[in-house]
Design a protein around this motif. Structure first.
Motif, mmCIF file in Angstrom:
data_model
loop_
_atom_site.group_PDB
_atom_site.id
_atom_site.type_symbol
_atom_site.label_atom_id
_atom_site.label_comp_id
_atom_site.label_asym_id
_atom_site.label_seq_id
_atom_site.Cartn_x
_atom_site.Cartn_y
_atom_site.Cartn_z
ATOM 1 N N GLY A 60 0.692 -1.335 0.064
ATOM 2 C CA GLY A 60 0.059 0.029 -0.001
ATOM 3 C C GLY A 60 0.903 1.201 -0.108
ATOM 4 O O GLY A 60 0.299 2.403 0.145
ATOM 5 N N ILE A 76 -7.115 -2.985 -0.417
ATOM 6 C CA ILE A 76 -6.428 -1.762 0.274
ATOM 7 C C ILE A 76 -6.485 -0.780 -0.664
ATOM 8 O O ILE A 76 -6.235 0.469 -0.012
ATOM 9 C CB ILE A 76 -5.028 -2.260 0.478
ATOM 10 N N LEU A 84 -5.722 3.490 5.237
ATOM 11 C CA LEU A 84 -4.475 2.604 4.912
ATOM 12 C C LEU A 84 -3.482 2.554 5.753
ATOM 13 O O LEU A 84 -2.817 1.578 6.161
ATOM 14 C CB LEU A 84 -4.095 3.077 3.469
ATOM 15 N N PHE A 87 -4.301 0.540 8.681
ATOM 16 C CA PHE A 87 -4.280 -0.963 8.537
ATOM 17 C C PHE A 87 -2.833 -1.199 8.569
ATOM 18 O O PHE A 87 -2.401 -2.529 8.863
ATOM 19 C CB PHE A 87 -5.063 -1.040 6.970
ATOM 20 N N ARG A 88 -1.924 -0.421 7.934
ATOM 21 C CA ARG A 88 -0.396 -0.857 7.778
ATOM 22 C C ARG A 88 0.115 -0.929 9.168
ATOM 23 O O ARG A 88 0.766 -1.962 9.694
ATOM 24 C CB ARG A 88 0.211 0.095 7.006
#
Length: 239
Positions: A60, A76, A84, A87-88
């Motif tokens: 991403g 993603i 994002l 999420f990472r």
């Protein structure tokens, strides 16, 4: 009945095009493959083959031009930048060729960083970071800064930082590119052992066939296209 291993990453017809004035450069062309939980997957190819671009798309860091990349059931590239980033932070770890350590911080402070972002309290954070440094053989380098350590020691700090928050997926971009052969073997064994211990998934980029053979699956890339997928150890039961 055999246990079904879930897919953690699905890459479907992924394409990345860069525009340089009038010119279009096709860095990744129609890549499709799956990666399973606990699998060690290698993106293998020569310099300029598109393997690092593909890793950045999967992580991403860059956006695909077309296609889909699904991680843990989520597309993603439909996420906002903020979504994002979260999420990472929650699911991904990174090991870099150039270590990417903070020079002003000690080894312990560098390893603590991901835990700060997860808002883990100071006492627990320091304990967990110290345990991780002990695991990678750096108990005697806890208070050293990067410039006071060898390349191999710095990469061990980088590995400790990548694994300390137990992310489900760890991306490693040429993680031994700056190391000698003996240290390279030590670092590769360490990455594999750490991942196996916590059933973590590894996606590693390399141009070195000897390193690729640490993987369960080798994805051969040439000029942005997948040439073949070589299964060394069939984690997903696809054979």
């Amino acid at each position: 009945m055999d246990k079904v291993i879930p897919k953690v990453i699905e890459v479907k017809n992924a394409k990345k095009v860069y525009r340089m004035g009038e010119e279009r450069i096709l860095a990744v062309n129609n890549a499709s493959f799956d990666i399973y939980q606990g699998e060690f997957c290698c993106l293998f190819g020569s310099s300029g083959s598109g393997k690092s671009t593909l890793l950045n798309l999967m992580a991403g860091i860059e956006r695909i031009t077309s296609g889909k990349i699904i991680i843990k059931g989520k597309n993603i590239h439909r996420m906002s930048e903020r979504g994002l980033a979260k999420f990472r932070q929650k699911n991904l770890g990174f090991v870099f060729q150039s270590y990417n350590l903070m020079n002003s911080m000690t080894a312990l402070e560098n390893v603590e960083l991901p835990l700060i972002f997860k808002r883990i309290r100071t006492k627990k954070r320091k304990r967990v970071a110290l345990e991780m440094l002990q695991k990678v053989g750096l108990a005697n380098r806890v208070n050293h800064r990067p410039k006071e350590m060898s390349g191999g020691q710095q990469q061990r700090v980088g590995i400790a930082r990548a694994f300390v928050a137990k992310p489900e997926i760890v991306f490693a971009d040429e993680p031994t590119g700056n190391l000698d052969s003996k240290t390279t073997s030590e670092v590769m064994r360490l990455i594999k052992e750490m991942a196996k211990e916590n059933n973590q998934t590894i996606i590693m980029v390399t141009h070195d066939r000897r390193l690729a053979e640490y993987a369960d699956k080798i994805i051969h890339i040439f000029d942005g296209e997948i040439q073949k997928i070589e299964i060394i150890n069939d984690v997903g039961g696809s054979l």
